[in-house]
Write a protein that holds these residues in place. Structure first.
Motif, PDB file in Angstrom:
ATOM      1  N   VAL A  60       0.809  -1.230   0.000  1.00  0.00           N
ATOM      2  CA  VAL A  60       0.000   0.000   0.000  1.00  0.00           C
ATOM      3  C   VAL A  60       0.835   1.269   0.000  1.00  0.00           C
ATOM      4  N   ASP A  61       2.168   1.134   0.157  1.00  0.00           N
ATOM      5  CA  ASP A  61       3.093   2.266   0.054  1.00  0.00           C
ATOM      6  C   ASP A  61       3.059   3.127   1.321  1.00  0.00           C
TER       7      ASP A  61
ATOM      8  N   LYS B  49      -0.676   8.876   0.048  1.00  0.00           N
ATOM      9  CA  LYS B  49      -1.311  10.090   0.554  1.00  0.00           C
ATOM     10  C   LYS B  49      -2.799   9.914   0.854  1.00  0.00           C
ATOM     11  N   ASP B  50      -3.390   8.824   0.370  1.00  0.00           N
ATOM     12  CA  ASP B  50      -4.830   8.647   0.558  1.00  0.00           C
ATOM     13  C   ASP B  50      -5.145   7.185   0.879  1.00  0.00           C
TER      14      ASP B  50
ATOM     15  N   GLU C  89      -7.361   5.951   2.757  1.00  0.00           N
ATOM     16  CA  GLU C  89      -8.797   5.692   2.776  1.00  0.00           C
ATOM     17  C   GLU C  89      -9.300   5.294   1.388  1.00  0.00           C
ATOM     18  N   ARG C  90      -8.831   5.988   0.378  1.00  0.00           N
ATOM     19  CA  ARG C  90      -9.205   5.628  -0.989  1.00  0.00           C
ATOM     20  C   ARG C  90      -8.701   4.227  -1.338  1.00  0.00           C
ATOM     21  N   THR C  91      -7.461   3.927  -0.938  1.00  0.00           N
ATOM     22  CA  THR C  91      -6.911   2.595  -1.191  1.00  0.00           C
ATOM     23  C   THR C  91      -7.760   1.534  -0.518  1.00  0.00           C
ATOM     24  N   ALA C  92      -8.154   1.775   0.720  1.00  0.00           N
ATOM     25  CA  ALA C  92      -8.983   0.813   1.451  1.00  0.00           C
ATOM     26  C   ALA C  92     -10.311   0.581   0.740  1.00  0.00           C
TER      27      ALA C  92
ATOM     28  N   GLY D 277      -3.519   4.359  -5.746  1.00  0.00           N
ATOM     29  CA  GLY D 277      -2.834   5.466  -5.077  1.00  0.00           C
ATOM     30  C   GLY D 277      -1.481   5.062  -4.536  1.00  0.00           C
ATOM     31  N   SER D 278      -1.189   3.758  -4.524  1.00  0.00           N
ATOM     32  CA  SER D 278       0.122   3.251  -4.124  1.00  0.00           C
ATOM     33  C   SER D 278       1.046   3.236  -5.331  1.00  0.00           C
TER      34      SER D 278
END
Length: 337
Positions: free
Chosen positions: A131-132, A136-137, A139-142, A325-326
């Protein structure tokens, strides 16, 4: 024949056979197809050399062997370029020579481009994602990961702050969670046992969990191996190779029949250095996926360094998700236990 005609004939003996010169020109042009393009032909053969003999490139100098192994499929990019040059040059010699790298590349990677591999019903869907730490986000990744509807989710490179975010986002879907250092696992099914796995770091970057699926227990390993570096001394991967050996030894001694190994291994399946880990395991992408399944870097993936490897279970489908986003892309596989 008149004296004038005789004189003209003597002055131009080829006048009676005007087609002879044109025929010779046609023969020259036809023969030229084989005489032209030798330089392109030599380049075509040279393209086949690293494909055929990449295992003989030593790692003693800057780990060049592993570097070549990692990006080996991209050697094939030279083939269409040389093919275009052969067409423009109208060289039959170059065209025939190009058959060598085409056949070699096709033998090595053609199976990855065969559609319809795998198939059948599945009992389990698993997902792995680096997930890196600089994401920076999260929540979006989740949210993107939850939408994949996996039964088991493995995450790597989680910071303590981001771990709280993922736990909060996953709570309603995944009641069972195991977190160790910078790696974690979420499951829809009970986790009966879990522990950290020592792979030679001062902090935890691998774990093992026994997940009780409806079809039986499986051992799930999540790992983030050491990164490789490219610097003045070349392509360095000694620390990563040490972690591979340690993780490989522990997986080789696994008692459960069903084994799933997921994570960021910082190396491709072609990298000879991964052999201590991959021996006895099958790549879900190789068995049931279509294409190379490149995962890194996420904006323009050039290598598959994120893997789902299995033993004792059957992959039925595998794919790579879009960017979340990662700097890596998530990998997903459906398995039959």
């Amino acid at each position: 024949m008149s004296d004038r005609q005789t004189a003209v004939s003597r002055r131009d003996p080829g006048r009676r056979k005007p087609s002879t010169g044109r025929a010779a020109a046609r023969r020259d042009r036809k023969g030229g197809k084989w005489r032209r393009g030798w330089f392109i032909a030599v380049l075509a053969i040279l393209v086949a050399v690293p494909l055929l003999f990449h295992r003989h490139v030593p790692n003693s100098i800057g780990n060049l062997g592993s570097l070549l192994d990692t990006f080996l499929p991209w050697v094939g990019v030279a083939i269409p370029v040389l093919a275009l040059a052969a067409i423009l040059r109208r060289s039959a010699t170059a065209g025939v020579a190009l058959l060598v790298p085409i056949l070699v590349w096709g033998f090595m990677y053609g199976n990855l481009l065969v559609p319809g591999k795998g198939g059948g019903s599945h009992d389990l869907r698993v997902l792995s994602h680096n997930v890196d730490a600089a994401n920076k986000d999260p929540e979006r990744t989740a949210r993107d990961l939850i939408a994949a509807d996996a039964d088991i989710v493995a995450l790597e490179e989680i910071t303590p702050a981001d771990l709280k975010v993922y736990k909060a986002q996953f709570a309603k879907v995944y009641p069972h969670v195991v977190a160790r250092g910078t790696v974690a696992l979420w499951s829809k099914f009970p986790v009966e046992e879990s522990r950290s796995v020592d792979v030679g770091f001062t902090w935890t970057r691998a774990l093992r969990a026994e997940v009780a699926t409806p079809e039986g227990k499986v051992a799930v390993y999540v790992a983030h191996l050491a990164s490789v570096r490219i610097g003045t001394s070349g392509f360095t991967s000694n620390q990563r190779n040490d972690t591979i050996k340690q993780l490989g030894q522990q997986i080789a001694g696994e008692k459960l029949a069903g084994v799933i190994v997921m994570g960021d291994f910082n190396g491709t399946a072609n990298d000879r250095s991964l052999a201590p880990l991959t021996v006895g395991l099958r790549s879900a992408q190789g068995v049931a996926g279509y294409g190379f399944g490149f995962t890194w870097p996420s904006d323009f993936p050039m290598a598959r360094i994120d893997h789902i490897l299995v033993r004792g279970v059957t992959p039925t489908k595998a794919w790579v998700m879009k960017s979340t986003g990662s700097d890596h892309r998530p990998v997903v596989a459906e398995l039959r236990i």
